[in-house]
Enzyme design. Sequence first.
Site, short mmCIF file in Angstrom:
data_model
loop_
_atom_site.label_atom_id
_atom_site.label_comp_id
_atom_site.label_asym_id
_atom_site.label_seq_id
_atom_site.Cartn_x
_atom_site.Cartn_y
_atom_site.Cartn_z
CD GLU A 94 -2.94 -1.05 2.36
OE1 GLU A 94 -3.11 0.06 2.91
OE2 GLU A 94 -3.65 -2.04 2.57
CB CYS A 107 3.08 7.78 2.33
SG CYS A 107 3.06 6.85 3.84
CB CYS A 114 3.52 -3.23 11.36
SG CYS A 114 4.79 -2.38 12.33
CB CYS A 118 1.69 1.33 17.56
SG CYS A 118 3.49 1.45 17.42
CB CYS A 121 -0.88 1.78 14.33
SG CYS A 121 -0.38 1.68 12.60
CB CYS A 343 -0.75 9.03 9.96
SG CYS A 343 0.39 10.14 9.23
#
Length: 361
Positions: A94, A107, A114, A118, A121, A343
């Site tokens: 992505e 980006c 991941c 976090c 996220c 984000c």
Amino acid sequence: MDILGLPRDVLRREFAALHNRPGKGAYHADAVFQTLYRKGIFDPETMEEFTDNPALAQTAKQHLRFNLPTLAGKKIDGDTYKFLLKLDDGLESESVVIPMRKYKTLCVSSQVGCKMGCRFCETARMGFVRHLTASEIVAQVMVARHVLGEPVENIVFMGMGEPLDNFDHVVNAIRILSDGSGLAIPSRSITVSTVGHVPAILKLAELRRNEPHEWGRLRLAVSLNAPDDEIREAIMPVNGQWSMAELKDALQQWPLTHPDDFIFTEYVLLHGINDGPEHAHMLADYLRGLNACVNLIPYNPGLDGTYARPNSDQVKTFFHILQDAGQRCRIRGTKGDNAMAACGQLGNRTLGRKRPALETV
Ligand code: SAH
């Protein structure tokens, strides 16, 4: 071997091997590199430099892979959009195209999923699937420039994944992106954003110190997101591994060589967790002595709505406390949240759930 993953010196070695003569090959390697990255032409048989040696073009095509992953989808939110690339194993990367005043920022993702976990996220919720190769990282920029026709001049490693957890591929990708014969994106226009991976920050700092010509102005962004260990550990498990004191120590070793050089720190504002005036004062204390610029990012909701975004008055109060304390800072406007492209909103939970099967592919 995928050509998009080879820095120019490695490509020269490959061509020397194809010529079967050490010291030969640099001319053709450089021609391929330049034509590929500048013009988006992938077929060496159509390149002028090979007209007197078509056999070499054919050998190169047999030994190296010359193609781009295909576009698997696009989600648009106003002037920002996210695009997906279909990878060889069926997974997707992505990337987000973000218009700035004069140019566009891309980006890029460094991993599918991941493992940093976090809490705020969306990517963390899909878990870690795999690292992206240098080629798959470079391909995101090539598709943006040569397929979508975007004048991308700025790259931020703020998509899916922790770039410093995929150090070698990310470093190779940056070598390729910044090479002046190719895409020529200068290191000062490339930002690596990290969760605060202390040993890798130190390794990257060393590269910057030892090879200033190539790495001299590479930008580092650190996702701080909290003013002390207690809050940080509650929202970022990685803080259990490297404390804020260790992180600050590493940041003090980041070489700053130019008046415009800062360490960027990102701070996602989560209402009721880290966005109070007392937190702003603590943050200013923590950052004292570092040449840092704080990017305040009001929380972008994920699919679960666990956290809340502060209102604009609360954001402004936080901002002014930092400013009054002499801390350089800015508020990052939200772009792309209607396309889950802002984000912390990248990720595909369905792919994440397929993880065990895909890992064996
Ligand atoms: N792993 C890297 C890069 C990916 S995250 C890193 O941690 O820096 C990119 C940025 O998005 C980070 O600064 C992160 O703190 C921020 N972010 C993550 N989730 C968010 C959310 N829901 N809302 C706003 N920002 C978020």
